[in-house]
Design a protein around this motif. Structure first.
Motif, PDB file in Angstrom:
ATOM      1  N   GLY A 175       4.951   5.534   2.948  1.00 26.59           N
ATOM      2  CA  GLY A 175       4.293   6.779   3.332  1.00 26.59           C
ATOM      3  C   GLY A 175       4.798   7.964   2.523  1.00 26.59           C
ATOM      4  O   GLY A 175       5.453   7.801   1.490  1.00 26.59           O
ATOM      5  N   PHE A 176       4.477   9.140   3.013  1.00 24.45           N
ATOM      6  CA  PHE A 176       4.919  10.363   2.349  1.00 24.45           C
ATOM      7  C   PHE A 176       4.953  11.470   3.395  1.00 24.45           C
ATOM      8  O   PHE A 176       4.001  11.603   4.170  1.00 24.45           O
ATOM      9  N   ASP A 177       6.016  12.219   3.409  1.00 24.89           N
ATOM     10  CA  ASP A 177       6.223  13.406   4.268  1.00 24.89           C
ATOM     11  C   ASP A 177       7.443  13.293   5.167  1.00 24.89           C
ATOM     12  O   ASP A 177       7.998  14.294   5.586  1.00 24.89           O
ATOM     13  N   ASN A 178       7.790  12.037   5.502  1.00 28.45           N
ATOM     14  CA  ASN A 178       8.865  11.845   6.471  1.00 28.45           C
ATOM     15  C   ASN A 178       8.622  12.635   7.746  1.00 28.45           C
ATOM     16  O   ASN A 178       9.501  13.339   8.233  1.00 28.45           O
ATOM     17  N   ARG A 179       7.430  12.500   8.263  1.00 32.69           N
ATOM     18  CA  ARG A 179       7.132  13.130   9.557  1.00 32.69           C
ATOM     19  C   ARG A 179       8.079  12.568  10.593  1.00 32.69           C
ATOM     20  O   ARG A 179       8.519  11.411  10.492  1.00 32.69           O
ATOM     21  N   TYR A 232       7.455   4.263  14.026  1.00 30.56           N
ATOM     22  CA  TYR A 232       6.518   3.162  13.843  1.00 30.56           C
ATOM     23  C   TYR A 232       7.270   1.845  13.872  1.00 30.56           C
ATOM     24  O   TYR A 232       8.483   1.788  13.687  1.00 30.56           O
ATOM     25  N   VAL A 233       6.527   0.783  14.104  1.00 34.38           N
ATOM     26  CA  VAL A 233       7.145  -0.530  14.147  1.00 34.38           C
ATOM     27  C   VAL A 233       6.525  -1.400  13.071  1.00 34.38           C
ATOM     28  O   VAL A 233       5.347  -1.711  13.158  1.00 34.38           O
ATOM     29  N   PRO A 234       7.287  -1.793  12.059  1.00 35.43           N
ATOM     30  CA  PRO A 234       8.656  -1.355  11.770  1.00 35.43           C
ATOM     31  C   PRO A 234       8.663   0.052  11.207  1.00 35.43           C
ATOM     32  O   PRO A 234       7.625   0.557  10.799  1.00 35.43           O
ATOM     33  N   ALA A 235       9.852   0.652  11.188  1.00 37.70           N
ATOM     34  CA  ALA A 235       9.998   2.026  10.706  1.00 37.70           C
ATOM     35  C   ALA A 235       9.433   2.165   9.296  1.00 37.70           C
ATOM     36  O   ALA A 235       9.614   1.296   8.444  1.00 37.70           O
ATOM     37  N   LEU A 236       8.740   3.259   9.084  1.00 39.20           N
ATOM     38  CA  LEU A 236       8.030   3.476   7.824  1.00 39.20           C
ATOM     39  C   LEU A 236       8.939   4.013   6.719  1.00 39.20           C
ATOM     40  O   LEU A 236       9.641   5.010   6.900  1.00 39.20           O
ATOM     41  N   SER A 237       8.914   3.347   5.579  1.00 34.57           N
ATOM     42  CA  SER A 237       9.578   3.894   4.396  1.00 34.57           C
ATOM     43  C   SER A 237       8.741   5.057   3.899  1.00 34.57           C
ATOM     44  O   SER A 237       7.516   4.954   3.815  1.00 34.57           O
ATOM     45  N   THR A 238       9.402   6.136   3.571  1.00 36.23           N
ATOM     46  CA  THR A 238       8.621   7.315   3.222  1.00 36.23           C
ATOM     47  C   THR A 238       9.417   8.272   2.340  1.00 36.23           C
ATOM     48  O   THR A 238      10.595   8.031   2.054  1.00 36.23           O
ATOM     49  N   VAL A 239       8.750   9.335   1.935  1.00 36.90           N
ATOM     50  CA  VAL A 239       9.360  10.313   1.037  1.00 36.90           C
ATOM     51  C   VAL A 239       9.567  11.625   1.788  1.00 36.90           C
ATOM     52  O   VAL A 239       8.650  12.127   2.430  1.00 36.90           O
ATOM     53  N   GLU A 240      10.768  12.143   1.715  1.00 32.98           N
ATOM     54  CA  GLU A 240      11.051  13.411   2.393  1.00 32.98           C
ATOM     55  C   GLU A 240      11.027  14.566   1.395  1.00 32.98           C
ATOM     56  O   GLU A 240      11.828  14.610   0.475  1.00 32.98           O
ATOM     57  N   PRO A 241      10.111  15.491   1.577  1.00 30.23           N
ATOM     58  CA  PRO A 241      10.087  16.652   0.684  1.00 30.23           C
ATOM     59  C   PRO A 241      11.239  17.601   1.031  1.00 30.23           C
ATOM     60  O   PRO A 241      11.614  17.705   2.194  1.00 30.23           O
ATOM     61  N   ARG A 298      13.006   2.223   4.663  1.00 27.59           N
ATOM     62  CA  ARG A 298      13.193   1.676   6.007  1.00 27.59           C
ATOM     63  C   ARG A 298      12.659   0.240   6.018  1.00 27.59           C
ATOM     64  O   ARG A 298      12.955  -0.497   5.077  1.00 27.59           O
ATOM     65  N   ASN A 299      11.942  -0.120   7.029  1.00 23.01           N
ATOM     66  CA  ASN A 299      11.621  -1.556   7.135  1.00 23.01           C
ATOM     67  C   ASN A 299      10.170  -1.919   6.872  1.00 23.01           C
ATOM     68  O   ASN A 299       9.739  -3.008   7.186  1.00 23.01           O
ATOM     69  N   SER A 300       9.418  -1.026   6.312  1.00 21.23           N
ATOM     70  CA  SER A 300       8.000  -1.326   6.119  1.00 21.23           C
ATOM     71  C   SER A 300       7.721  -1.954   4.759  1.00 21.23           C
ATOM     72  O   SER A 300       6.585  -2.237   4.432  1.00 21.23           O
ATOM     73  N   VAL A 301       8.770  -2.164   3.972  1.00 17.47           N
ATOM     74  CA  VAL A 301       8.577  -2.779   2.658  1.00 17.47           C
ATOM     75  C   VAL A 301       9.293  -4.119   2.618  1.00 17.47           C
ATOM     76  O   VAL A 301      10.461  -4.226   2.961  1.00 17.47           O
ATOM     77  N   VAL A 308       0.847  -1.192   0.000  1.00 21.31           N
ATOM     78  CA  VAL A 308       0.000   0.000   0.000  1.00 21.31           C
ATOM     79  C   VAL A 308       0.886   1.248   0.000  1.00 21.31           C
ATOM     80  O   VAL A 308       1.858   1.327   0.753  1.00 21.31           O
ATOM     81  N   PHE A 309       0.531   2.160  -0.879  1.00 19.99           N
ATOM     82  CA  PHE A 309       1.222   3.452  -0.908  1.00 19.99           C
ATOM     83  C   PHE A 309       0.259   4.481  -0.318  1.00 19.99           C
ATOM     84  O   PHE A 309      -0.748   4.829  -0.918  1.00 19.99           O
ATOM     85  N   SER A 310       0.576   4.905   0.894  1.00 19.66           N
ATOM     86  CA  SER A 310      -0.250   5.918   1.546  1.00 19.66           C
ATOM     87  C   SER A 310       0.352   7.282   1.240  1.00 19.66           C
ATOM     88  O   SER A 310       1.544   7.497   1.439  1.00 19.66           O
ATOM     89  N   PHE A 311      -0.489   8.200   0.791  1.00 23.45           N
ATOM     90  CA  PHE A 311       0.047   9.488   0.333  1.00 23.45           C
ATOM     91  C   PHE A 311       0.454  10.426   1.465  1.00 23.45           C
ATOM     92  O   PHE A 311       0.887  11.541   1.208  1.00 23.45           O
ATOM     93  N   ASN A 312       0.256   9.991   2.689  1.00 30.54           N
ATOM     94  CA  ASN A 312       0.996  10.667   3.771  1.00 30.54           C
ATOM     95  C   ASN A 312       1.221   9.727   4.955  1.00 30.54           C
ATOM     96  O   ASN A 312       0.605   8.658   5.060  1.00 30.54           O
ATOM     97  N   ASP A 313       2.119  10.142   5.832  1.00 29.11           N
ATOM     98  CA  ASP A 313       2.511   9.295   6.956  1.00 29.11           C
ATOM     99  C   ASP A 313       1.396   9.145   7.982  1.00 29.11           C
ATOM    100  O   ASP A 313       1.293   8.125   8.666  1.00 29.11           O
ATOM    101  N   LEU A 314       0.575  10.167   8.074  1.00 30.31           N
ATOM    102  CA  LEU A 314      -0.502  10.158   9.049  1.00 30.31           C
ATOM    103  C   LEU A 314      -1.503   9.052   8.741  1.00 30.31           C
ATOM    104  O   LEU A 314      -1.890   8.276   9.619  1.00 30.31           O
TER     105      LEU A 314
END
Lengths: 354, 354
Positions: free
Chosen positions: A282-286, A292-301, A337-340, A252-258
């Motif tokens: 995720g997205f945002d790199n909040r 999160y467990v495991p750490a969320l892979s995400t995009v940093e703007p 990170r480890n969510s994928v 799942v690609f969630s368009f934000n971390d929240l």
DNA sequence: CTGAAAGCGCTAACAG
DNA sequence: CTGTTAGCGCTTTCAG
């Protein structure tokens, strides 16, 4: 208050000489006088009055920053970037915060009140002789209302004007989403669910474009039922992910971390583990995405860079009359990170069947 | 640039009359002239020059904000509060961000570089004739270095000076921790573990004081082995909570939300559920604390109010010469969510035994 | 090498 | 009701 006038009296020279000496003009006075003037100035803690100087020179070395809301998570980092660039170039900053969230309860976009508030701020900054203005949006979107008769460089950060009469700096949502999709595909995922923001959102549209392009390039068909629309809030991730799971997605690609945090919650309830039974991006790199467990892979703007770039555009225009009116898209950074996990949909389904 | 001089020429009156009319002085000119002047000013988009006005009036209506780091999570909200109060009182803001984290890699407290940087900023603000300054720390601590020969009201937000020559506004760590402890006790908890920040931290010490006082008032002995010291980072929550669990605590008070997130992780690994098998309280009310599963009960520091109060102190001193030099402690808000259960230690142990 | 003088845009006291 | 005048603190010719 100690002025050059007083120093002039004490050292028995004219104010012109004091001014010249204090501004480092060589040969403005004899060596002895020069030393004396500098000493007296130091002892009295002389401080030049920038108001007078600016008034005389018709130059303030100040730019204004207008933030839609300083307390929205991405804004401070953008302001930080502007400030950093300005400091390096000896410019000062005046800040005006519209506080749109608190003020209008998030229901404000391009209302008359918004315009009036903006006009007032603009008048104020203009009166304070700022040499340029950066307008920092709290999320990327088109701004219909343009500042009326602005006479100084003006640039939009994290949003863009309807007509491209003014430059704007954003980040490349499309490319980032494309990269995430490719990364997921390379990890063996073929059935990927998407939880977007609202359909009207610029971010949603741009990211969806990038996402779809990646699938197309890899000859993966795009199933409409795998593309769901949330509202950026945690709850919508929680609610929506279930149907994606039912449809058998492996990622799942969630368009934000929240919203991703809601997905963590729901999957946990369903007895699935993110990063093992299902992959998540995720997205945002909040700041908590690592928590999160495991750490969320995400995009940093590139928030800081957006700020720097905006300041650069303004100062370039000021210093070199280098004018640019384009929209700029800065690249994002992807954090793996480890969510994928790298599992094919078959493996996932097989495991699920057990 | 259109000035009152130009308007005076066009309307064939003196600049004084234009100035008077535009400043709303009644009876400054005949009704017809008044109207004419206002019309001309509007048509030419006349904008008063605040530099000139300020220079003349020796008043800038501007205060300076110095932030240690704008990108640290609590700072923007404090700045927002300052800005809000200033706006209501028609004051403007100049911002200077020290960027201590990025600049010195968080190793900077009271170093000479810090002093020099601060001095430079102070000189600058002074030159710009700010009428007051708010210094916003990034965490509560004693600041040894005082601004030299400051001539304007100066107040510390979220930190405090060594000698109390300047006022400061913080929040009441001790009271908040006391309240949390009481709440835990009321929920039946008797054996409560604590994960503090570093022992040298002001926050750690103040919260520990409040926590211990609550236990004492309820005649609960304080076991040293239940008080552990972390480093505010997620990882330390993760590492430290294990030994507390081994010692049989029924609740843990983590002195920040970040370490609490590590506790969520560790307890999940151990097959325990927060809010059921173990209770958890955080501190900071970070935006993600609601996103944990279950949502984290935590303490919200009154950041916005700290900002407002600082601005109020400055403006009160400016307007009414109401001087105050004390340290102020504003109350926190406690958010009860779902991470606390009401279970006695006996019940917990009984369940664990199964 | 040094200083007198003008003026940036505005306000405010005072005079008419 | 309206204008003259002085001056906020500083820079910048220009003349001596």
């Amino acid at each position: 208050m100690v002025t050059i006038k007083k120093i002039a009296q004490l050292t028995k020279v004219s104010i012109a000489t004091v001014s010249n000496v204090l501004n480092g003009k060589t040969g403005a006075a004899s060596e002895a006088k020069t030393k004396e003037i500098i000493d007296v100035a130091r002892n009295l803690h002389y401080m030049p009055n920038m108001l007078a100087k600016s008034l005389k020179q018709q130059k303030t070395n100040t730019i204004g920053i207008i933030t839609e809301d300083l307390t929205v998570f991405n804004t401070p980092e953008i302001v930080d970037g502007i400030d950093a660039y300005c400091e390096e170039n000896e410019y000062e900053i005046i800040l005006a915060n519209m506080r749109l969230f608190k003020r209008y309860n998030n229901d404000f976009t391009d209302t008359p009140r918004h315009h009036n508030l903006l006009d007032a701020i603009l008048r104020n900054m203009s009166a304070r002789q700022v040499e340029g203005i950066v307008y920092v949006g709290y999320h990327c979107r088109e701004i219909a209302y343009l500042p009326p008769q602005i006479r100084v460089p003006f640039v939009y950060a994290y949003c863009y004007p309807k007509k491209s009469t003014f430059p704007s700096v954003m980040y490349d949502d499309e490319k980032a989403a494309f990269d995430v999709a490719e990364l997921l595909i390379h990890n063996g995922h073929r059935k990927i669910g998407v939880i977007c923001g609202p359909a009207v959102s610029y971010h949603t549209q741009a990211r969806l474009r990038g996402f779809k392009r990646a699938l197309e390039e890899h000859c993966i068909s795009i199933k409409p039922e795998l593309v769901l629309y949330g509202d950026w809030e945690r709850q919508s991730g929680y609610c929506l992910v279930g149907s994606l799971i039912d449809l058998g997605v492996s990622a799942v690609f969630s368009f934000n971390d929240l919203m991703a945090s809601g997905i963590y919650e729901r999957t946990t309830e369903l007895g699935m583990q993110v990063g093992k039974d299902i992959s998540l991006f995720g997205f945002d790199n909040r700041d908590i995405s690592q928590g999160y467990v495991p750490a969320l892979s995400t995009v940093e703007p590139p928030l800081h860079d957006i700020g720097r770039k905006c300041a650069e555009i303004i100062l370039n225009q000021l210093k070199y009359h280098r004018i640019q009116k384009k929209r700029l898209y800065l690249p994002c950074t992807i954090h793996e990170r480890n969510s994928v996990c790298s599992k094919t949909i078959k493996e996932v389904l097989a495991e699920r069947a057990k």
